[in-house]
Design a protein around this motif. Structure first.
Motif, PDB file in Angstrom:
ATOM      1  N   THR A  84      20.919  27.366  34.722  1.00 51.39           N
ATOM      2  CA  THR A  84      21.611  26.072  34.640  1.00 51.39           C
ATOM      3  C   THR A  84      22.386  25.741  35.917  1.00 51.39           C
ATOM      4  O   THR A  84      22.945  24.656  36.030  1.00 51.39           O
ATOM      5  N   LYS A  85      22.438  26.697  36.843  1.00 51.07           N
ATOM      6  CA  LYS A  85      23.167  26.572  38.109  1.00 51.07           C
ATOM      7  C   LYS A  85      24.683  26.486  37.905  1.00 51.07           C
ATOM      8  O   LYS A  85      25.422  26.105  38.813  1.00 51.07           O
ATOM      9  N   LEU A  86      25.159  26.847  36.720  1.00 52.30           N
ATOM     10  CA  LEU A  86      26.598  26.846  36.457  1.00 52.30           C
ATOM     11  C   LEU A  86      27.318  27.948  37.232  1.00 52.30           C
ATOM     12  O   LEU A  86      28.529  27.868  37.429  1.00 52.30           O
ATOM     13  N   ASP A  87      26.584  28.959  37.691  1.00 52.52           N
ATOM     14  CA  ASP A  87      27.214  30.022  38.488  1.00 52.52           C
ATOM     15  C   ASP A  87      27.779  29.487  39.793  1.00 52.52           C
ATOM     16  O   ASP A  87      28.667  30.083  40.397  1.00 52.52           O
ATOM     17  N   GLU A  88      27.308  28.309  40.216  1.00 53.76           N
ATOM     18  CA  GLU A  88      27.742  27.706  41.471  1.00 53.76           C
ATOM     19  C   GLU A  88      29.057  26.925  41.341  1.00 53.76           C
ATOM     20  O   GLU A  88      29.677  26.596  42.351  1.00 53.76           O
ATOM     21  N   LEU A  89      29.472  26.581  40.126  1.00 52.63           N
ATOM     22  CA  LEU A  89      30.661  25.733  39.935  1.00 52.63           C
ATOM     23  C   LEU A  89      31.903  26.190  40.698  1.00 52.63           C
ATOM     24  O   LEU A  89      32.583  25.358  41.301  1.00 52.63           O
ATOM     25  N   PRO A  90      32.253  27.483  40.694  1.00 46.55           N
ATOM     26  CA  PRO A  90      33.453  27.886  41.434  1.00 46.55           C
ATOM     27  C   PRO A  90      33.400  27.599  42.934  1.00 46.55           C
ATOM     28  O   PRO A  90      34.438  27.534  43.594  1.00 46.55           O
ATOM     29  N   GLN A  91      32.197  27.385  43.475  1.00 44.32           N
ATOM     30  CA  GLN A  91      32.087  27.073  44.900  1.00 44.32           C
ATOM     31  C   GLN A  91      32.694  25.711  45.230  1.00 44.32           C
ATOM     32  O   GLN A  91      32.936  25.414  46.405  1.00 44.32           O
ATOM     33  N   LEU A  92      32.960  24.920  44.222  1.00 41.30           N
ATOM     34  CA  LEU A  92      33.666  23.657  44.472  1.00 41.30           C
ATOM     35  C   LEU A  92      35.011  23.935  45.128  1.00 41.30           C
ATOM     36  O   LEU A  92      35.511  23.118  45.891  1.00 41.30           O
ATOM     37  N   TRP A  93      35.594  25.092  44.833  1.00 44.12           N
ATOM     38  CA  TRP A  93      36.840  25.502  45.487  1.00 44.12           C
ATOM     39  C   TRP A  93      36.602  25.689  46.995  1.00 44.12           C
ATOM     40  O   TRP A  93      37.401  25.252  47.819  1.00 44.12           O
ATOM     41  N   ASN A  94      35.475  26.343  47.354  1.00 49.00           N
ATOM     42  CA  ASN A  94      35.125  26.503  48.768  1.00 49.00           C
ATOM     43  C   ASN A  94      34.918  25.151  49.441  1.00 49.00           C
ATOM     44  O   ASN A  94      35.287  24.964  50.603  1.00 49.00           O
ATOM     45  N   VAL A  95      34.330  24.196  48.712  1.00 50.15           N
ATOM     46  CA  VAL A  95      34.111  22.854  49.250  1.00 50.15           C
ATOM     47  C   VAL A  95      35.454  22.158  49.446  1.00 50.15           C
ATOM     48  O   VAL A  95      35.714  21.562  50.499  1.00 50.15           O
ATOM     49  N   LEU A  96      36.319  22.248  48.460  1.00 53.00           N
ATOM     50  CA  LEU A  96      37.641  21.626  48.542  1.00 53.00           C
ATOM     51  C   LEU A  96      38.428  22.159  49.744  1.00 53.00           C
ATOM     52  O   LEU A  96      39.079  21.394  50.450  1.00 53.00           O
ATOM     53  N   LYS A  97      38.313  23.455  50.003  1.00 56.58           N
ATOM     54  CA  LYS A  97      39.018  24.080  51.130  1.00 56.58           C
ATOM     55  C   LYS A  97      38.388  23.745  52.482  1.00 56.58           C
ATOM     56  O   LYS A  97      38.969  24.063  53.519  1.00 56.58           O
ATOM     57  N   GLY A  98      37.198  23.153  52.483  1.00 52.44           N
ATOM     58  CA  GLY A  98      36.533  22.807  53.735  1.00 52.44           C
ATOM     59  C   GLY A  98      35.674  23.912  54.307  1.00 52.44           C
ATOM     60  O   GLY A  98      35.163  23.795  55.421  1.00 52.44           O
ATOM     61  N   GLU A  99      35.471  24.997  53.565  1.00 51.68           N
ATOM     62  CA  GLU A  99      34.629  26.096  54.026  1.00 51.68           C
ATOM     63  C   GLU A  99      33.146  25.806  53.801  1.00 51.68           C
ATOM     64  O   GLU A  99      32.288  26.377  54.463  1.00 51.68           O
TER      65      GLU A  99
END
Length: 185
Positions: A84-99
């Protein structure tokens, strides 16, 4: 413009997805005992950053690229999260931080030297890594480093707002295989 969209969508995704993130963390506690997976990855300009994902493999799994991992390492919850690609959801934190960006080349491990060298040669490492992109929706994984780097370069050469939304839409609609593991496809 894309960085602004990244920030806005990551913030909205984290706020609106918070209940889902909490539930998955809770279920993950029973699955592996450690639902959050953190790993050093190669970022923009080869700068290291800590990628955050939901854990899909048992805690004692070796730190290797997904295509080199054993199929038996993936947990039952992990199979669902990957499908379901739900394992990727926490990466939104990396996106928010600009990484990271929502769309860009998937960040690799520092031991994937052939891929790093090819990405460096093609200028791919000048871009912020992403959660999804052309290679992901075409089912190209890190087991073919030259093809992956070439596909990443092709995507970056044509990446604009329309392509950005196209890759996000294709990913959400289920296009691509996600992180491949031997025997899983």
């Amino acid at each position: 413009m894309i960085r602004m969209l990244d920030f806005l969508f990551a913030l909205l995704g984290l706020v609106l997805g918070f209940p889902v993130l909490l539930v998955l963390c809770f279920i993950g506690l029973f699955d592996t005992g450690a639902p959050i997976f953190r790993q050093q990855r190669v970022g923009q300009l080869k700068k290291p950053f800590t990628l955050v994902k939901f854990r899909t493999m048992s805690v004692d799994t070796a730190s290797v690229a997904s295509h080199l991992a054993s199929n038996s390492s993936i947990t039952k919850l992990g199979r669902f999260l990957r499908r379901t690609k739900l394992d990727e959801l926490p990466q939104l934190w990396n996106v928010l931080k600009g990484e990271m960006s929502l769309v860009g080349p998937r960040p690799c491990l520092f031991n994937q030297e052939e891929l790093i060298a090819e990405r460096e040669r093609l200028g791919v490492l000048n871009a912020r890594p992403g959660i999804t992109g052309l290679a992901q929706v075409q089912g190209i994984d890190m087991s073919t480093p030259l093809l992956l780097a070439q596909t990443d370069a092709k995507m970056l050469a044509t990446l604009g707002v329309a392509a950005y939304f196209k890759y996000i839409f294709l990913t959400i609609s289920g296009k691509g295989l996600g992180d491949r593991v031997p025997g899983r496809d």
